[in-house]
Design a protein around this motif. Structure first.
Motif, PDB file in Angstrom:
ATOM      1  N   VAL A  10      33.105  -5.378  -3.458  1.00 19.72           N
ATOM      2  CA  VAL A  10      33.929  -3.991  -3.945  1.00 19.72           C
ATOM      3  C   VAL A  10      33.016  -3.101  -3.667  1.00 19.72           C
ATOM      4  O   VAL A  10      32.015  -2.672  -4.116  1.00 19.72           O
ATOM      5  N   THR A  11      34.116  -1.743  -2.951  1.00 15.92           N
ATOM      6  CA  THR A  11      33.783  -0.794  -2.716  1.00 15.92           C
ATOM      7  C   THR A  11      34.098   0.320  -2.498  1.00 15.92           C
ATOM      8  O   THR A  11      35.381   0.273  -1.575  1.00 15.92           O
ATOM      9  N   LYS A  12      34.012   1.545  -3.182  1.00  9.91           N
ATOM     10  CA  LYS A  12      35.191   2.021  -3.503  1.00  9.91           C
ATOM     11  C   LYS A  12      36.654   1.776  -3.665  1.00  9.91           C
ATOM     12  O   LYS A  12      37.339   1.953  -4.200  1.00  9.91           O
ATOM     13  N   GLY A  13      36.038   0.389  -5.092  1.00 15.92           N
ATOM     14  CA  GLY A  13      37.368   0.390  -5.394  1.00 15.92           C
ATOM     15  C   GLY A  13      38.594  -0.752  -4.619  1.00 15.92           C
ATOM     16  O   GLY A  13      39.501  -1.357  -5.018  1.00 15.92           O
ATOM     17  N   MET A  14      38.409  -1.467  -2.878  1.00 13.80           N
ATOM     18  CA  MET A  14      38.568  -1.515  -2.004  1.00 13.80           C
ATOM     19  C   MET A  14      37.997  -3.394  -2.572  1.00 13.80           C
ATOM     20  O   MET A  14      36.882  -3.218  -2.811  1.00 13.80           O
ATOM     21  N   VAL A  15      38.774  -3.826  -2.651  1.00 11.23           N
ATOM     22  CA  VAL A  15      38.325  -5.433  -2.900  1.00 11.23           C
ATOM     23  C   VAL A  15      37.565  -5.961  -1.524  1.00 11.23           C
ATOM     24  O   VAL A  15      38.892  -6.227  -1.088  1.00 11.23           O
ATOM     25  N   MET A  16      36.753  -6.592  -1.239  1.00 15.05           N
ATOM     26  CA  MET A  16      36.407  -7.536   0.438  1.00 15.05           C
ATOM     27  C   MET A  16      36.435  -8.541   0.303  1.00 15.05           C
ATOM     28  O   MET A  16      35.647  -8.794  -0.615  1.00 15.05           O
ATOM     29  N   ARG A  17      37.345  -9.692   0.441  1.00 11.75           N
ATOM     30  CA  ARG A  17      38.391 -10.737   0.404  1.00 11.75           C
ATOM     31  C   ARG A  17      36.652 -11.539   1.147  1.00 11.75           C
ATOM     32  O   ARG A  17      37.322 -12.463   2.025  1.00 11.75           O
ATOM     33  N   ASN A  59      42.483 -15.661   3.502  1.00 12.73           N
ATOM     34  CA  ASN A  59      41.799 -14.589   2.173  1.00 12.73           C
ATOM     35  C   ASN A  59      43.240 -13.133   3.077  1.00 12.73           C
ATOM     36  O   ASN A  59      43.565 -12.223   2.139  1.00 12.73           O
ATOM     37  N   TYR A  60      42.999 -13.226   4.118  1.00  9.69           N
ATOM     38  CA  TYR A  60      43.818 -12.135   4.891  1.00  9.69           C
ATOM     39  C   TYR A  60      45.078 -12.365   5.211  1.00  9.69           C
ATOM     40  O   TYR A  60      45.846 -11.723   6.272  1.00  9.69           O
ATOM     41  N   GLY A  61      45.787 -13.872   5.354  1.00  9.02           N
ATOM     42  CA  GLY A  61      46.314 -14.250   5.803  1.00  9.02           C
ATOM     43  C   GLY A  61      46.325 -14.212   7.293  1.00  9.02           C
ATOM     44  O   GLY A  61      47.427 -13.475   8.680  1.00  9.02           O
ATOM     45  N   ILE A  62      45.583 -14.365   8.257  1.00 12.33           N
ATOM     46  CA  ILE A  62      44.874 -14.167   9.750  1.00 12.33           C
ATOM     47  C   ILE A  62      44.388 -14.777  10.301  1.00 12.33           C
ATOM     48  O   ILE A  62      44.284 -16.530   9.314  1.00 12.33           O
ATOM     49  N   SER A  63      44.683 -15.992  11.623  1.00 13.49           N
ATOM     50  CA  SER A  63      44.419 -17.178  12.229  1.00 13.49           C
ATOM     51  C   SER A  63      43.110 -16.353  13.037  1.00 13.49           C
ATOM     52  O   SER A  63      43.273 -15.469  13.915  1.00 13.49           O
ATOM     53  N   LEU A  64      41.518 -17.016  12.896  1.00 11.00           N
ATOM     54  CA  LEU A  64      40.831 -16.030  13.334  1.00 11.00           C
ATOM     55  C   LEU A  64      40.581 -17.302  14.691  1.00 11.00           C
ATOM     56  O   LEU A  64      40.218 -16.594  16.092  1.00 11.00           O
ATOM     57  N   PHE A  65      41.007 -18.083  14.896  1.00 11.00           N
ATOM     58  CA  PHE A  65      41.050 -19.169  16.064  1.00 11.00           C
ATOM     59  C   PHE A  65      42.421 -19.553  16.831  1.00 11.00           C
ATOM     60  O   PHE A  65      43.283 -20.074  15.797  1.00 11.00           O
ATOM     61  N   GLU A  66      42.514 -19.948  17.883  1.00  9.66           N
ATOM     62  CA  GLU A  66      42.938 -21.091  18.819  1.00  9.66           C
ATOM     63  C   GLU A  66      42.531 -22.500  19.266  1.00  9.66           C
ATOM     64  O   GLU A  66      41.911 -22.737  19.833  1.00  9.66           O
TER      65      GLU A  66
END
Length: 307
Positions: A10-17, A59-66
């Motif tokens: 948690v940094t400045k109110g922002m949750v880092m997932r 957590n971020y709804g992304i794909s990091l690899f193909e």
């Protein structure tokens, strides 16, 4: 460094997932292009590594690899995030050392082109290791194009090269000046000639580095106006092979004065003077623009600049 706990930051109110461990796993998979090999490198099970990557992506709804064949290749998002993740892990390691009260520069992975790597940078590496004996260092000597490729793939932290590089993802920092020398065997007919004319250059058999090398780049520029007419007898990709071929009388060569120091001192080879040809060049540091220099890289560059 101790593994990060599995909770969100948690940094400045922002949750880092994400956790640092998830980032370590992401980076290991990016390097190995395979979850099983990455898990082995991190001393964990394949299922745990796969679950950590899946959780990070969810957590971020992304794909990091193909998946391409049997390999995992970074997606567009993965390529963008990789240098940022590497920078965060590097700074976390430095913070860890700071909490421990240890003045360590951290691990360092260096890539050096052939002339620099074989004749120059080892002295700096010796000094670095004497100052930071606990730091893990890797040292790879290869051609300039290979060093550039390794830097772009994030396989090295810093490159030391002897060619002028122009790439949108690379920062080029001038380091030190060097000079190329034309040379021949002590038994060659040109050995006793005070200065070579353009006619001598055109009549000679040349034994040179390959066209992609920094040495050849400087030679070609210096030979402007004559380049297309020169007799390129042999092209070799190692300095020692060129020196040996020249020593046998096969032709004349052109290499860095650093590579020629000892055979010139022994008298096995003879430096030749040439008229009106600028043989000066520079060595350079290469850094990836997307990667913030770590403390180790900054200290390495400072050491090299002030020896």
């Amino acid at each position: 460094m101790a593994r990060a706990a599995g909770y969100a930051l948690v940094t400045k109110g922002m949750v880092m997932r994400f956790t640092l461990r998830q980032l370590e796993i992401f980076l290991a998979i990016a390097e190995q292009e395979n979850i099983s090999r990455a898990a082995m490198a991190l001393h964990m099970s394949q299922s745990a590594a796969s679950a950590a990557l899946q959780q990070l992506e969810q957590n971020y709804g992304i794909s990091l690899f193909e998946r391409i064949g049997k390999s995992l290749k970074l997606s567009a998002a993965g390529r963008t995030l990789r240098p940022k993740a590497e920078g965060l892990i590097a700074h976390a390691a430095e913070l860890h050392q700071g909490f421990l009260g240890q003045d360590q520069a951290g691990d360092l992975n260096i890539g050096a082109s052939l002339t620099i790597g074989n004749y120059l940078a080892v002295d700096y590496l010796t000094r670095y290791k004497s100052q930071y004996p606990q730091a893990k260092t890797q040292y790879n000597v290869a051609s300039t194009p290979e060093i550039v490729d390794q830097l772009l793939r994030f396989n090295i932290d810093v490159g030391l090269v002897e060619a002028e590089i122009h790439h949108p993802d690379i920062d080029v920092l001038p380091w030190r000046e060097d000079r190329m020398l034309v040379f021949c065997s002590k038994h060659h007919p040109l050995a006793k000639q005070k200065a070579l004319t353009d006619g001598d250059l055109l009549a000679a058999n040349w034994i040179l580095r390959e066209p992609s090398s920094g040495a050849r780049q400087t030679f070609d520029r210096a030979m402007s106006g004559l380049k297309s007419k020169l007799n390129i007898y042999l092209e070799l990709n190692h300095n020692e092979a060129i020196k040996r071929a020249v020593e046998t009388g096969m032709g004349i060569g052109c290499l860095s004065e650093i590579a020629l120091e000892y055979p010139l001192r022994r008298g096995d080879l003879v430096a030749l003077d040439i008229d009106n040809r600028d043989m000066r060049r520079h060595f350079y540091f290469l850094l990836h623009k997307s990667r913030h220099p770590s403390s180790a890289v900054s200290r390495w560059i400072d050491l090299c600049q002030h020896k």
